[in-house]
Write a protein that holds these residues in place. Structure first.
Motif, short mmCIF file in Angstrom:
data_model
loop_
_atom_site.label_atom_id
_atom_site.label_comp_id
_atom_site.label_asym_id
_atom_site.label_seq_id
_atom_site.Cartn_x
_atom_site.Cartn_y
_atom_site.Cartn_z
N PHE A 120 -71.91 -17.66 33.14
CA PHE A 120 -72.25 -19.08 33.07
C PHE A 120 -72.21 -19.51 31.60
N ALA A 121 -71.78 -20.75 31.38
CA ALA A 121 -71.54 -21.19 30.01
C ALA A 121 -72.43 -22.33 29.55
N ARG A 122 -73.06 -23.06 30.52
CA ARG A 122 -73.87 -24.22 30.13
C ARG A 122 -75.17 -24.24 30.91
N LEU A 123 -76.25 -24.49 30.18
CA LEU A 123 -77.60 -24.48 30.75
C LEU A 123 -78.34 -25.74 30.31
N PHE A 124 -78.98 -26.40 31.28
CA PHE A 124 -79.77 -27.59 30.99
C PHE A 124 -81.20 -27.37 31.52
N CYS A 125 -82.16 -27.49 30.62
CA CYS A 125 -83.55 -27.17 30.94
C CYS A 125 -84.42 -28.42 30.91
N ILE A 126 -85.40 -28.48 31.82
CA ILE A 126 -86.39 -29.54 31.78
C ILE A 126 -87.77 -28.91 31.85
N SER A 127 -88.75 -29.61 31.31
CA SER A 127 -90.12 -29.12 31.30
C SER A 127 -90.97 -29.87 32.31
N GLY A 128 -91.84 -29.14 33.00
CA GLY A 128 -92.78 -29.77 33.91
C GLY A 128 -94.18 -29.80 33.35
N HIS A 129 -94.35 -29.37 32.11
CA HIS A 129 -95.67 -29.18 31.50
C HIS A 129 -95.73 -29.93 30.17
N GLY A 130 -96.85 -30.60 29.92
CA GLY A 130 -96.94 -31.44 28.74
C GLY A 130 -97.49 -30.80 27.49
N ASP A 131 -98.05 -29.61 27.58
CA ASP A 131 -98.67 -28.96 26.43
C ASP A 131 -97.68 -28.83 25.27
N ALA A 132 -98.06 -29.34 24.10
CA ALA A 132 -97.13 -29.37 22.96
C ALA A 132 -96.72 -27.98 22.52
N LEU A 133 -97.68 -27.05 22.44
CA LEU A 133 -97.33 -25.69 22.01
C LEU A 133 -96.40 -25.03 23.01
N HIS A 134 -96.64 -25.26 24.28
CA HIS A 134 -95.76 -24.71 25.31
C HIS A 134 -94.33 -25.21 25.11
N ASN A 135 -94.17 -26.49 24.89
CA ASN A 135 -92.82 -27.05 24.78
C ASN A 135 -92.12 -26.66 23.50
N ARG A 136 -92.86 -26.50 22.42
CA ARG A 136 -92.24 -25.97 21.20
C ARG A 136 -91.80 -24.53 21.42
N THR A 137 -92.61 -23.79 22.18
CA THR A 137 -92.27 -22.40 22.48
C THR A 137 -91.03 -22.33 23.37
N VAL A 138 -90.98 -23.17 24.39
CA VAL A 138 -89.81 -23.22 25.27
C VAL A 138 -88.56 -23.57 24.46
N HIS A 139 -88.69 -24.54 23.60
CA HIS A 139 -87.55 -24.94 22.77
C HIS A 139 -87.08 -23.78 21.89
N ALA A 140 -88.03 -23.05 21.31
CA ALA A 140 -87.67 -21.91 20.47
C ALA A 140 -86.93 -20.85 21.28
N GLY A 141 -87.37 -20.62 22.52
CA GLY A 141 -86.69 -19.65 23.37
C GLY A 141 -85.30 -20.09 23.75
N ILE A 142 -85.15 -21.38 24.08
CA ILE A 142 -83.84 -21.91 24.44
C ILE A 142 -82.88 -21.81 23.25
N ALA A 143 -83.35 -22.20 22.08
CA ALA A 143 -82.50 -22.18 20.88
C ALA A 143 -82.07 -20.76 20.54
N ARG A 144 -83.03 -19.82 20.57
CA ARG A 144 -82.68 -18.44 20.24
C ARG A 144 -81.78 -17.84 21.31
N GLY A 145 -82.09 -18.11 22.57
CA GLY A 145 -81.26 -17.60 23.65
C GLY A 145 -79.84 -18.12 23.57
N ALA A 146 -79.70 -19.40 23.26
CA ALA A 146 -78.37 -19.99 23.13
C ALA A 146 -77.58 -19.33 22.01
N ASP A 147 -78.23 -19.10 20.89
CA ASP A 147 -77.55 -18.50 19.75
C ASP A 147 -77.18 -17.05 20.01
N GLU A 148 -78.11 -16.28 20.57
CA GLU A 148 -77.86 -14.85 20.76
C GLU A 148 -76.89 -14.58 21.90
#
Length: 279
Positions: A120-148
């Protein structure tokens, strides 16, 4: 017909890759299907909504997004939802599971690498949770996963959402929607209040303890109140002892359906535009 009124029930695996066979997954990758992924948490949602609200809602949203993408000629598959996450605000409540950010990031990275392994070549993610730390963490995982994994991965959301949680508007791994669903309210209504309860009531009426709604008084929080609540832990429990922040008694199923339809269209339009630009 609502999700929990269908013969398949309201399983979070319904219509996802989890119900597909491996040859079906391989064919989807060959067709260059895009992957849709909802990331939520298990946490308390007051006395009237289930702990899985933040997982159920993105699951329903992505089912709608998938149909809208199909109408635009875009093939997609839905990844099983992510439901173990960061709960900085509600972590002190019973029923809320708390996972360390570094663990969440590592798991997201590994799961994205699994998608790459399957071509698979393209991934689109959405969040169901509003916690700011959670969403920054999710973003960090998506960014690192995309790069690696060398995969195109995006965190989809409203511009105001990214601004609130502290993610830069020009970040290459976010995909802002062109507008957002209007949620007019005199006071803050951000957790198990009118808006979230209305959407859950529209999509999963059997999971809402609607007989409790009339007795749930509006919290009527201003800026100072919500700032104290967002400190989490004992602060959140003291500010919202019943676990909700907003006005659940004002919930309306038809209003919830309207919001869900609008949100799905915004997400589908953003994805379609990005897919079209990449072709």
């Amino acid at each position: 017909m609502s999700a929990d009124e269908t013969p398949q029930g309201y399983s979070i695996f319904r219509d996802t890759m989890a119900d597909m066979t491996f040859p079906e997954i391989a064919r989807a990758a060959e067709r260059r299907a895009v992957v849709l992924w909802g990331l939520g948490v298990i946490e308390q949602h007051g006395p009237h909504l289930p702990l899985g609200t933040d997982v159920y809602m993105p699951s329903e949203l992505l089912r709608r997004v998938r149909r809208l993408l199909a109408e635009r000629g875009i093939d997609s598959v839905i990844m099983p939802p992510f439901y173990w996450g960061v709960n900085q605000v509600s972590g002190a409540f019973p029923g809320t599971f708390v996972v360390r950010p570094e663990i969440v990031i590592e798991l997201i990275v590994d799961l994205i690498k699994s998608l790459k392994k399957d071509s698979f070549a393209r991934l689109f993610c959405i969040s169901g949770h509003g916690d700011a730390l959670h969403n920054r963490t999710v973003h960090a995982g998506i960014a690192r996963g995309a790069d690696e994994a060398a995969i195109a991965a995006y965190f989809v959301g409203a511009p105001s959402f990214f601004a609130r949680v502290g993610i830069a508007a020009d970040d290459p791994h976010i995909l802002p929607t062109h507008s957002e669903v209007e949620r007019p309210s005199r006071y803050f209504d951000v957790h198990a209040g009118k808006f979230e309860t209305s959407s859950m009531w529209a999509a999963y009426p059997g999971l809402v303890r609607d007989e409790l709604l009339p007795a749930l008084r509006s919290t009527d929080f201003g800026v100072e109140d919500i700032s104290e609540w967002r400190k989490g832990g004992d602060h959140a429990r003291a500010k919202t002892p019943q676990g909700y922040l907003g006005d659940p008694a004002a919930s309306d199923r038809e209003f919830g359906e309207t919001m869900m339809a609008q949100h799905a269209e915004l997400v589908a339009a953003a994805i379609a535009a990005q897919v079209g630009a990449a072709r």
